[in-house]
Design an enzyme around this catalytic site. Structure first.
Site, PDB file in Angstrom:
ATOM      1  CG  PHE A 141      41.278  42.307  43.166  1.00 24.98           C
ATOM      2  CD1 PHE A 141      40.057  42.010  43.006  1.00 24.98           C
ATOM      3  CD2 PHE A 141      42.339  41.210  43.409  1.00 24.98           C
ATOM      4  CE1 PHE A 141      39.716  40.505  43.300  1.00 24.98           C
ATOM      5  CE2 PHE A 141      41.959  39.746  43.737  1.00 24.98           C
ATOM      6  CZ  PHE A 141      40.660  39.328  43.597  1.00 24.98           C
ATOM      7  CG  ASP A 226      47.972  43.629  47.313  1.00 25.45           C
ATOM      8  OD1 ASP A 226      48.789  42.632  46.975  1.00 25.45           O
ATOM      9  OD2 ASP A 226      46.661  43.339  47.169  1.00 25.45           O
ATOM     10  CE  LYS A 255      46.872  36.364  42.400  1.00 24.69           C
ATOM     11  NZ  LYS A 255      46.356  37.606  42.642  1.00 24.69           N
TER      12      LYS A 255
HETATM   13  C1  LIG Z   1      45.092  37.731  43.450  1.00 27.40           C
HETATM   14  C2  LIG Z   1      45.345  39.153  44.404  1.00 27.40           C
HETATM   15  C3  LIG Z   1      45.099  39.044  45.924  1.00 27.40           C
HETATM   16  C4  LIG Z   1      44.310  37.900  46.197  1.00 27.40           C
HETATM   17  O1  LIG Z   1      45.023  36.815  46.303  1.00 27.40           O
HETATM   18  P1  LIG Z   1      44.414  35.232  46.545  1.00 27.40           P
HETATM   19  O2  LIG Z   1      45.588  34.304  46.686  1.00 27.40           O
HETATM   20  O3  LIG Z   1      43.463  35.060  45.509  1.00 27.40           O
HETATM   21  O4  LIG Z   1      43.657  35.619  47.701  1.00 27.40           O
HETATM   22  C5  LIG Z   1      45.110  40.232  46.440  1.00 27.40           C
HETATM   23  N1  LIG Z   1      45.858  41.389  45.721  1.00 27.40           N
HETATM   24  C6  LIG Z   1      46.252  41.496  44.643  1.00 27.40           C
HETATM   25  C7  LIG Z   1      46.703  42.475  44.033  1.00 27.40           C
HETATM   26  C8  LIG Z   1      45.935  40.335  43.867  1.00 27.40           C
HETATM   27  O5  LIG Z   1      46.393  40.132  42.304  1.00 27.40           O
END
Ligand SMILES: *Cc1c(COP(=O)(O)O)cnc(C)c1O
Length: 401
Positions: A141, A226, A255
């Site tokens: 994700f 990420d 986040k």
């Molecule tokens: C939440 C998340 C994203 C995307 O972040 P948004 O602020 O919702 O665009 C990307 N990678 C990971 C691992 C995430 O948990």
């Protein structure tokens, strides 16, 4: 709107149905607790998918935001502002890197990472233009843009949003041999979550991330981590990769970087990587704005103390100890995770993850299901041990019912 049913009916009528929220309407929150429009209190065991690592209404963050609100909130990057240099310097130092490129949301930071890797591939590595490949993991994700969903393996996230962006190779997560076979001379990057959050808090096999580091170094490929959900204290370290002693070529952050106050994201890397950008080649109107920088600077200062990482370690040990006692008792089939972050697989005979989440809500605990029968637990790192135990008691009673 002060009535739960009215508020939900109205939201259903006038908002796109791209979410299926639990039927609670929050009106205020403090620390690890939220209060709904009827005055009921709930323990927040999701923390905005780790955007709220420092809790709701954190005094230091609110004060930093308020002070900045009174001075200047937006300049655009057409001009310098007096919080920008400090933000970039401090964030780079936190990451042990040289340069920062700020954006707003996580998806934008991932897009930035993809663009950086491609440009680096063409201008530094010497990949023929238009042929760059990025290797990603199944069940990833990374966000919701058209390019990012192009390399998702989740049908809900991907289907009917094509045509898809080419240039991505998907391999099974945790399989170093598959990764090694997927890397060619046109591969510019490997993009991974150190722990796959949305997939159910999947921790890869020991040695995998070190193997990825060695492989990418040997083959002249960037390792893009990420850490949007796993980073900034959640697992007990500033970065989840630290548990493996691994340093990537780029951290992708979001986040919790905005402290649950404003959206703040960034990619952080050395000059030989982020130095590929020249004026006009990438940007964002809101990226690196004064309010975002002021809040993020406070987040970075809080992380520098190590206190939140330590809480995540101690409370996380306790959480995992308690959850592991449930495994094999008939209701819980597996528990995964690290620090104050857990994916709990519920035996389907006890109900779906959604049903368990709804029952927990009835007892004053808010969690979120993911993928069928898994629930995800990730309370704010400021939660007290007593409150965590209170939440675990409610989980036990729902599972034994
Ligand atoms: C939440 C998340 C994203 C995307 O972040 P948004 O602020 O919702 O665009 C990307 N990678 C990971 C691992 C995430 O948990």
């Amino acid at each position: 709107m002060s009535n739960t049913a009215d508020a939900i009916r109205s939201a259903d009528a006038h908002s796109a149905h791209n979410y299926h929220p639990l039927p609670v309407v929050v009106a205020s929150a403090e620390g690890a607790w939220m209060t709904d429009v009827e005055g009921r209190r709930y323990l927040d065991m999701l923390a905005g998918y780790s955007a709220l690592n420092f809790g709701h209404g954190n005094r230091r963050l609110i004060d930093a935001a308020r002070a900045q609100l009174e001075r200047v909130t937006l300049t655009s990057r057409a001009f310098h502002h007096d919080r920008f240099a400090d933000f970039c310097t401090e964030l780079a130092a936190l990451c042990g890197k040289e340069m920062v490129l700020p954006m707003n949301t996580g998806a934008e930071a991932v897009e930035t990472a993809v663009k950086t890797a491609r440009k680096w591939g063409y201008e530094v590595k010497g990949v023929p233009d238009g042929h760059a490949k990025i290797v990603v993991a199944a069940d990833n994700f990374h966000g919701r843009t058209t390019t990012i969903v192009s390399f998702s393996t989740d049908h809900d996230a991907r289907d009917h949003f094509g045509p898809y962006t080419p240039g991505f190779e998907i391999v099974p997560y945790g399989d170093l041999t598959a990764l090694s076979h997927a890397v060619t001379e046109n591969t510019v990057a490997v993009l991974l979550e150190p722990i796959q959050g949305e997939a159910g808090v999947l921790v890869p096999p020991a040695g995998y991330l070190q193997g990825v580091r060695e492989l990418t170094r040997e083959r002249n490929v960037l390792f893009l981590a990420d850490e949007i959900q796993s980073g900034l204290g959640r697992t007990g370290k500033t970065f989840a990769l630290e548990h493996e002693g691994v340093v990537p070529d780029m951290y992708i952050l979001g986040k919790a970087l905005g402290g649950g106050v404003v959206p703040v994201s960034a990619v952080v890397a050395d000059r030989d990587v982020l130095g590929v950008f020249r004026p006009g080649e990438h940007g964002s109107t809101f990226g690196g704005n004064p309010l975002a920088c002021a809040v993020a600077l406070e987040v970075i200062a809080m992380l520098r103390s190590g206190e939140y990482q330590q809480r995540a370690t101690e409370l996380g040990d306790h959480l995992h100890h308690e959850l592991n006692l449930l495994v094999g008792g008939g209701a819980v089939t597996a528990v995964r995770g690290r620090g104050l972050w857990a994916g709990v697989d519920i035996d389907p005979s006890r109900g779906t993850g959604r049903e368990i989440s709804e029952k927990l809500m009835g007892l004053g605990v808010l969690v979120k299901d993911t993928h069928g029968s898994t629930i995800r637990i990730a309370p704010p790192l400021v939660i007290s041990k007593e409150d965590l135990d209170w939440g675990l008691d409610r989980l036990r009673s729902v599972l034994s019912a």
